[in-house]
Every structure is written in structure tokens, then in C-alpha cells.
Motif scaffolding. Structure first.
Motif, PDB file in Angstrom:
ATOM      1  N   ILE A  46       0.818  -1.168   0.049  1.00 19.31           N
ATOM      2  CA  ILE A  46      -0.088   0.331  -0.089  1.00 19.31           C
ATOM      3  C   ILE A  46       0.800   1.420  -0.049  1.00 19.31           C
ATOM      4  N   ASN A  47       0.680   2.129  -1.022  1.00 21.34           N
ATOM      5  CA  ASN A  47       1.715   3.231  -1.059  1.00 21.34           C
ATOM      6  C   ASN A  47       0.708   4.490  -0.616  1.00 21.34           C
ATOM      7  N   GLY A  48       1.287   5.664  -0.199  1.00 21.32           N
ATOM      8  CA  GLY A  48       0.880   6.525   0.311  1.00 21.32           C
ATOM      9  C   GLY A  48      -0.082   7.366  -0.654  1.00 21.32           C
ATOM     10  N   CYS A  49      -0.775   8.427  -0.216  1.00 19.89           N
ATOM     11  CA  CYS A  49      -1.475   9.197  -1.158  1.00 19.89           C
ATOM     12  C   CYS A  49      -0.749   9.750  -2.093  1.00 19.89           C
ATOM     13  N   LYS A  50      -1.207  10.033  -3.375  1.00 19.21           N
ATOM     14  CA  LYS A  50      -0.319  11.008  -4.490  1.00 19.21           C
ATOM     15  C   LYS A  50      -0.642  12.352  -4.602  1.00 19.21           C
ATOM     16  N   ALA A  51      -2.012  12.529  -4.032  1.00 16.75           N
ATOM     17  CA  ALA A  51      -2.617  13.901  -3.986  1.00 16.75           C
ATOM     18  C   ALA A  51      -2.736  14.288  -5.420  1.00 16.75           C
ATOM     19  N   CYS A  52      -3.313  13.273  -6.125  1.00 17.34           N
ATOM     20  CA  CYS A  52      -3.542  13.403  -7.445  1.00 17.34           C
ATOM     21  C   CYS A  52      -5.267  14.175  -7.747  1.00 17.34           C
ATOM     22  N   ASN A  53      -5.899  14.074  -6.666  1.00 17.50           N
ATOM     23  CA  ASN A  53      -7.275  14.390  -6.779  1.00 17.50           C
ATOM     24  C   ASN A  53      -8.144  13.729  -7.808  1.00 17.50           C
ATOM     25  N   THR A  54      -7.802  12.520  -7.906  1.00 15.84           N
ATOM     26  CA  THR A  54      -8.565  11.769  -9.002  1.00 15.84           C
ATOM     27  C   THR A  54      -9.382  10.558  -8.218  1.00 15.84           C
ATOM     28  N   CYS A  55      -9.562  10.770  -6.973  1.00 16.86           N
ATOM     29  CA  CYS A  55     -10.355   9.977  -6.008  1.00 16.86           C
ATOM     30  C   CYS A  55     -11.735   9.418  -6.633  1.00 16.86           C
ATOM     31  N   SER A  57     -12.547   8.245  -9.382  1.00 15.12           N
ATOM     32  CA  SER A  57     -12.633   8.309 -10.885  1.00 15.12           C
ATOM     33  C   SER A  57     -12.525   7.019 -11.544  1.00 15.12           C
ATOM     34  N   LYS A  58     -12.108   6.175 -11.082  1.00 18.80           N
ATOM     35  CA  LYS A  58     -12.254   4.792 -11.597  1.00 18.80           C
ATOM     36  C   LYS A  58     -13.297   3.582 -10.772  1.00 18.80           C
ATOM     37  N   GLY A  59     -14.075   4.297 -10.020  1.00 21.81           N
ATOM     38  CA  GLY A  59     -15.121   3.441  -9.585  1.00 21.81           C
ATOM     39  C   GLY A  59     -14.511   2.886  -8.020  1.00 21.81           C
ATOM     40  N   SER A  60     -13.481   3.116  -7.581  1.00 14.21           N
ATOM     41  CA  SER A  60     -12.899   2.682  -6.127  1.00 14.21           C
ATOM     42  C   SER A  60     -12.427   4.115  -5.607  1.00 14.21           C
ATOM     43  N   ALA A  61     -12.066   4.036  -4.351  1.00 19.63           N
ATOM     44  CA  ALA A  61     -11.780   5.026  -3.509  1.00 19.63           C
ATOM     45  C   ALA A  61     -10.380   5.738  -4.243  1.00 19.63           C
ATOM     46  N   CYS A  62      -9.498   4.950  -4.491  1.00 22.14           N
ATOM     47  CA  CYS A  62      -8.393   5.385  -4.993  1.00 22.14           C
ATOM     48  C   CYS A  62      -8.093   5.103  -6.558  1.00 22.14           C
ATOM     49  N   SER A  63      -7.736   6.082  -7.244  1.00 23.50           N
ATOM     50  CA  SER A  63      -7.262   5.679  -8.930  1.00 23.50           C
ATOM     51  C   SER A  63      -6.308   4.626  -9.037  1.00 23.50           C
ATOM     52  N   PHE A  64      -5.438   4.649  -7.882  1.00 17.04           N
ATOM     53  CA  PHE A  64      -4.135   3.901  -8.268  1.00 17.04           C
ATOM     54  C   PHE A  64      -4.348   2.529  -7.498  1.00 17.04           C
ATOM     55  N   GLN A  65      -3.995   1.407  -8.164  1.00 16.40           N
ATOM     56  CA  GLN A  65      -4.468   0.195  -7.966  1.00 16.40           C
ATOM     57  C   GLN A  65      -3.281  -0.462  -7.084  1.00 16.40           C
ATOM     58  N   ASP A  66      -3.330  -0.897  -5.854  1.00 16.84           N
ATOM     59  CA  ASP A  66      -2.593  -1.607  -5.204  1.00 16.84           C
ATOM     60  C   ASP A  66      -3.177  -2.386  -3.866  1.00 16.84           C
ATOM     61  N   ASP A  67      -2.875  -2.870  -2.955  1.00 17.59           N
ATOM     62  CA  ASP A  67      -3.313  -3.566  -1.857  1.00 17.59           C
ATOM     63  C   ASP A  67      -4.571  -2.722  -0.984  1.00 17.59           C
ATOM     64  N   LEU A 103      -7.016   7.439   3.378  1.00 22.67           N
ATOM     65  CA  LEU A 103      -8.323   7.836   3.667  1.00 22.67           C
ATOM     66  C   LEU A 103      -8.858   9.114   3.323  1.00 22.67           C
ATOM     67  N   TYR A 104      -7.778   9.839   2.695  1.00 27.26           N
ATOM     68  CA  TYR A 104      -8.256  11.153   1.972  1.00 27.26           C
ATOM     69  C   TYR A 104      -9.366  10.957   0.880  1.00 27.26           C
ATOM     70  N   ALA A 105      -9.493  10.044   0.363  1.00 28.50           N
ATOM     71  CA  ALA A 105     -10.554   9.643  -0.529  1.00 28.50           C
ATOM     72  C   ALA A 105     -11.979   9.787  -0.123  1.00 28.50           C
ATOM     73  N   TYR A 106     -12.101   9.335   1.089  1.00 23.58           N
ATOM     74  CA  TYR A 106     -13.254   9.325   1.885  1.00 23.58           C
ATOM     75  C   TYR A 106     -13.777  10.663   2.498  1.00 23.58           C
ATOM     76  N   VAL A 107     -12.973  11.727   2.338  1.00 24.24           N
ATOM     77  CA  VAL A 107     -13.459  13.127   2.609  1.00 24.24           C
ATOM     78  C   VAL A 107     -13.090  13.976   1.557  1.00 24.24           C
ATOM     79  N   SER A 108     -12.995  13.491   0.191  1.00 23.29           N
ATOM     80  CA  SER A 108     -12.716  14.370  -0.859  1.00 23.29           C
ATOM     81  C   SER A 108     -14.266  14.831  -1.113  1.00 23.29           C
ATOM     82  N   PRO A 109     -14.331  15.669  -1.972  1.00 20.28           N
ATOM     83  CA  PRO A 109     -15.731  16.268  -2.535  1.00 20.28           C
ATOM     84  C   PRO A 109     -16.441  15.195  -3.013  1.00 20.28           C
ATOM     85  N   ASN A 110     -15.929  14.323  -4.056  1.00 20.71           N
ATOM     86  CA  ASN A 110     -16.550  13.419  -4.979  1.00 20.71           C
ATOM     87  C   ASN A 110     -16.805  12.046  -4.176  1.00 20.71           C
ATOM     88  N   CYS A 111     -16.511  11.944  -3.035  1.00 21.84           N
ATOM     89  CA  CYS A 111     -16.782  10.504  -2.044  1.00 21.84           C
ATOM     90  C   CYS A 111     -17.960   9.841  -2.472  1.00 21.84           C
TER      91      CYS A 111
END
Length: 187
Positions: A46-55, A57-67, A103-111
Motif C-alpha cells: 500500500i503506497n501513500g496518497c499521491k495527492a492527484c485528486n482523482t479519487c 474516478s475509476k469506481g474505487s476510492a483511489c485511482s491507483f491500484q494496490d492492496d 483515507l483522503y478519498a473518503y473526505v474528498s468532495p466526490n466521495c
């Protein structure tokens, strides 16, 4: 109401002191009838947040796929979250901090699926005995729960544990089990 409790462990050392503490908490919470899931963040990629603000956008909390994708459904079904980590340089381990940052994805405006977590716990152990050595980790935890509006159910700090099993020579395992048993059935 039975609570769904998610225990996140952050130690890369299997069967170490913080894992023993997590297991004691789990024993207590299960004895009270709660549903408990342990997720070992250090054993995952599990990598840290990349601050890309694409939470989301691909159907899951984070647009980057890892564990982190394995953790998402556990987070989303949890009522209580428990952070269990060794102390590294006055803070939580990077292995537990990376998913916390996500967890940023869960407080982002588009959660798309807000968390229902309302309560949390911090349990942390470390080698030293210096005054204030846990302050950095505790203040980080308090900042997280304040921002997310979670209620703190307890903080356990255990100094003086370095080698595997040292925690068994303290009262920390009993404290952790009792804390697990103290989780109420109401929020």
C-alpha cells in the motif's frame, strides 16, 4: 448492536509486541460479541496518497491500484477502527501511515461511499522510556480523529518493549484485552 471493528496493524515484524497487543484487543472485543477483522498493513503493498485528486474516478476510492483495494470494503463496513503500531521516530510506522493517508478519498468532495466509522482507538509500543516519546504519534492520531469527527475510545502506550515478547512482561496485554471488552454496543 454488535459493532464491526477493523484493527489495522502496522508492524513489519510478525508476532511482535504490537501484534500481540492487537490480538489481545481482538480477544476482548470478540468475547463481548463484536465482529473483528485484523488487517496487517505491513504485509501488504500500500503506497501513500499521491495527492492527484482523482479519487473515485475509476469506481474505487483511489485511482491507483494496490492492496488498498483489499482494505476499502473493510473500511466501508467498519463502525470502529483501531490503529496498532510500533513507535518509529516519534510517530506511527510508515506501513500504517500510508493507508491512513489514503483515507483522503473518503473526505474528498466526490466521495461515493462515505465511511460510517464513528469511533477509534490507538495502541502503540516502543523501545525507549523517555518522557514524551509517544507525543508525536498521539498528536497525529488526535488530529486525524478530530478532522474525521471520530470519538476516541482509548489510547494505550507501552514503553520499554524492544525484543519480541517483551510486552508480555508488562500489563499492556491485559489493558488491550480490557479495552476490547469495553467497546459498547451503542455509539
Amino acid at each position: 448492536m454488535v459493532k464491526n471493528i477493523l484493527v489495522l496493524t502496522g508492524s513489519p515484524r510478525k508476532n511482535g509486541n504490537s501484534e500481540m497487543m492487537a490480538d489481545a484487543f481482538i480477544k476482548g472485543a470478540r468475547a463481548k460479541g463484536h465482529i473483528v477483522t485484523k488487517f496487517e498493513t505491513a504485509m501488504k503493498n500500500i503506497n501513500g496518497c499521491k495527492a492527484c485528486n482523482t479519487c473515485w474516478s475509476k469506481g474505487s476510492a483511489c485511482s491507483f491500484q494496490d492492496d488498498f483495494s483489499e482494505l476499502e470494503p473493510l473500511l466501508e463496513s467498519a463502525d470502529v477502527i483501531v490503529f496498532v503500531t510500533p513507535l518509529y521516530w516519534s510517530g506511527m510506522s510508515s506501513q500504517i501511515k500510508a493507508p491512513i493517508d489514503r483515507l483522503y478519498a473518503y473526505v474528498s468532495p466526490n466521495c461515493k461511499r462515505p465511511l460510517k466509522i464513528k469511533e477509534s482507538v490507538l495502541m502503540i509500543c516502543g523501545e525507549g522510556n523517555e518522557d514524551g516519546m509517544f507525543n508525536g504519534a498521539i498528536e497525529t492520531y488526535k488530529g486525524i480523529i478530530d478532522y474525521l469527527k471520530w470519538n476516541n475510545l482509548g489510547i494505550i502506550t507501552v514503553p520499554g518493549v524492544a525484543d519480541k515478547g517483551d510486552i508480555a512482561n508488562t500489563n499492556a496485554l491485559e489493558k488491550a484485552e480490557n479495552l476490547g471488552m469495553s467497546i459498547s454496543f451503542t455509539c
